[in-house]
Write an enzyme that holds these catalytic residues in place. Structure first.
Site, mmCIF file in Angstrom:
data_model
loop_
_atom_site.group_PDB
_atom_site.id
_atom_site.type_symbol
_atom_site.label_atom_id
_atom_site.label_comp_id
_atom_site.label_asym_id
_atom_site.label_seq_id
_atom_site.Cartn_x
_atom_site.Cartn_y
_atom_site.Cartn_z
ATOM 1 N N ASP A 185 14.875 47.410 23.520
ATOM 2 C CA ASP A 185 14.789 47.803 25.020
ATOM 3 C C ASP A 185 14.014 46.756 25.965
ATOM 4 O O ASP A 185 13.341 45.848 25.421
ATOM 5 C CB ASP A 185 14.156 49.123 25.334
ATOM 6 C CG ASP A 185 12.920 49.137 24.430
ATOM 7 O OD1 ASP A 185 12.641 48.421 23.314
ATOM 8 O OD2 ASP A 185 11.803 49.809 24.889
ATOM 9 N N HIS A 244 5.106 40.266 28.303
ATOM 10 C CA HIS A 244 5.283 41.413 29.679
ATOM 11 C C HIS A 244 4.690 40.516 30.812
ATOM 12 O O HIS A 244 4.659 41.221 31.577
ATOM 13 C CB HIS A 244 4.148 42.541 29.254
ATOM 14 C CG HIS A 244 4.377 43.304 28.139
ATOM 15 N ND1 HIS A 244 4.131 44.711 28.202
ATOM 16 C CD2 HIS A 244 5.389 43.208 26.902
ATOM 17 C CE1 HIS A 244 4.783 45.124 27.074
ATOM 18 N NE2 HIS A 244 5.251 44.440 26.556
ATOM 19 N N GLU A 268 11.025 51.176 22.475
ATOM 20 C CA GLU A 268 9.840 50.641 21.776
ATOM 21 C C GLU A 268 8.704 50.703 23.160
ATOM 22 O O GLU A 268 7.491 50.874 22.717
ATOM 23 C CB GLU A 268 9.858 49.406 21.019
ATOM 24 C CG GLU A 268 8.655 48.985 20.106
ATOM 25 C CD GLU A 268 7.623 48.416 21.060
ATOM 26 O OE1 GLU A 268 6.325 48.827 20.454
ATOM 27 O OE2 GLU A 268 7.567 47.936 21.969
ATOM 28 N N GLU A 269 9.117 50.301 24.220
ATOM 29 C CA GLU A 269 8.199 50.151 25.195
ATOM 30 C C GLU A 269 7.872 51.543 25.588
ATOM 31 O O GLU A 269 6.871 51.460 26.841
ATOM 32 C CB GLU A 269 8.782 49.179 26.279
ATOM 33 C CG GLU A 269 9.206 47.804 26.036
ATOM 34 C CD GLU A 269 7.893 47.211 25.598
ATOM 35 O OE1 GLU A 269 6.852 47.497 25.830
ATOM 36 O OE2 GLU A 269 8.355 45.785 25.123
HETATM 37 NI NI NI Z 1 7.549 44.138 21.918
#
Ligand code: NI
Length: 398
Positions: free
Chosen positions: A78, A364, A136-137
């Site tokens: 993702d 990020h 996952e996020e």
């Molecule tokens: Ni990651």
């Protein structure tokens, strides 16, 4: 063909795949196009797969010609709700969405490793599972638990599982791994302080939420500085504060949002318990109403010592003797932790820092970039790890 030649044969393709995924990011739980792309790639390579795990998750299954153990390799798929700020030719084509954590690279490397392993099937003793994990996020829900609840490991139970993450703090050709905790537990909270407002000149007629918030913030900072053993790790960060109307009005409400990061379970429990005690005390001493919304995030990612040792030895084989420098754990959260709670294995970092002429931005970040030279190395390492794990499992069986 040798492993070297097989990896060479997928080298261009892994970069092309990563760029395709980078151009088309999808958020947690919405990875539909990504999922069908993965399925199409596996089909083309003749790798059988199953779907329907956490909606968009895919399980590729490579069964060796000889019997043996089962090793799982996992990639998260993702992207993040970030507007990409870069000059890349293959930058995100979707407004407000970006592969800013390198999951595009993880997916591309796992597909390529699968292709190589499929061609080595006749030499494999055992089974290799390719686990493509969504969401996952989306902490603290994530996708790993749902995949397991949906039966991803019902037919083939992994004897060991590995997760690889791109790591901008390490140069290309280096790998980071630790024998125990490698990523932290990451909890999240929101505190709403309700006092009562009034005219700035008449504080005695109000209950100033800003004063209560300031006291609370100061007291919360003592958890790490005064209650935590200096040799343990903990972080308490308040990242957002909101309240008030204008300069001459006493605020009736303040909200605080933040996160708590720890490695050891006992430390997490202590920090969490002190956190609630302090809030109750402040609430009582100021006669305010304080509401807390606390959510436990991903647990700490704890490697199995013997399998992290295998990551080290496999990395030394394919990337050279000095390829595994000493590293410190990170307090970032990681959904792979939940796989490690049920199966032995290891999570490790693949060095992907950009060339010296470029500026490195962290994961990020809207400017995040990775060095694609690392991708073939990541593929080679995953393949070597799978082979070495199967041999190790075979040795144990004997
Ligand atoms: Ni990651």
């Amino acid at each position: 063909m040798t492993l070297e030649q097989l990896v060479k044969s997928v080298e261009n393709k892994v970069i092309e795949t990563r760029r395709h995924l980078h151009r088309h990011p999808e958020l947690s739980g919405e990875e539909f196009e990504t999922s069908s792309f993965i399925q199409q790639q596996l089909s083309e390579a003749g790798i059988p797969f199953k779907t329907g795990y956490a909606k968009t998750g895919v399980l590729g299954i490579i069964q060796g010609d000889k019997p043996g153990g089962t090793v799982a390799l996992r990639a998260d798929i993702d992207a993040l709700p970030i507007q990409e700020d870069s000059d890349l030719a293959f930058k995100s084509s979707t407004e407000g969405k970006m592969h800013a954590c390198g999951h595009d690279a993880h997916t591309a490397m796992l597909i390529a490793a699968g292709k190589v392993l499929e061609q080595m099937k006749s030499e494999l003793s055992g089974t290799v599972l390719l686990v493509f994990q969504p969401s996952e996020e989306d902490a603290p829900t994530g996708g790993s638990l749902q995949m397991m609840e949906d039966g991803v490991f019902d037919e083939f139970k992994p004897d060991v599982i590995f997760g690889q993450h791109v790591w901008p703090d390490l140069p290309v050709g280096k790998v980071g791994v630790l024998p125990n905790e490698i990523m932290g537990a990451s909890d999240r909270f929101k505190i709403t302080i309700k006092g009562s407002g009034g005219h700035a000149s008449m504080p005695h007629q109000s209950n100033d939420a800003i004063i209560i918030a300031s006291n609370l913030i100061t007291q919360l900072q003592t958890i790490v500085s005064r209650n935590t053993d200096p040799l343990d790790s903990a972080v308490l960060t308040i990242g957002k504060i909101e309240g008030g109307y204008r300069y001459n009005v006493i605020a009736d409400q303040v909200t605080l949002e933040g996160t708590i990061r720890t490695f050891r379970k006992e430390v997490k429990e202590m920090v969490k318990s002190r956190f609630h005690t302090i809030i109750e005390g402040v609430e009582r001493s100021f006669g305010a109403d304080v509401q807390v919304d606390y959510s436990d995030g991903y647990p700490a990612t704890v490697n199995t010592p013997e399998w992290s040792e295998l990551v080290r030895s496999s990395a030394e084989k394919v990337l050279g003797e000095d390829s595994v420098p000493e590293v410190s754990p990170s307090l970032g959260g990681e959904d792979f932790s939940r796989f490690l709670q049920r199966y032995p294995g290891a999570f490790y970092w693949l060095g992907t820092s950009v060339r010296e002429t470029e500026q490195q931005f962290p994961l990020h970040d809207p400017h995040f970039k990775l060095n694609e030279d690392a991708l073939p190395e990541g593929v080679k390492l995953m393949v070597q790890l799978a082979l070495d794990s199967l041999s190790e499992l075979e040795r144990k069986e004997r």
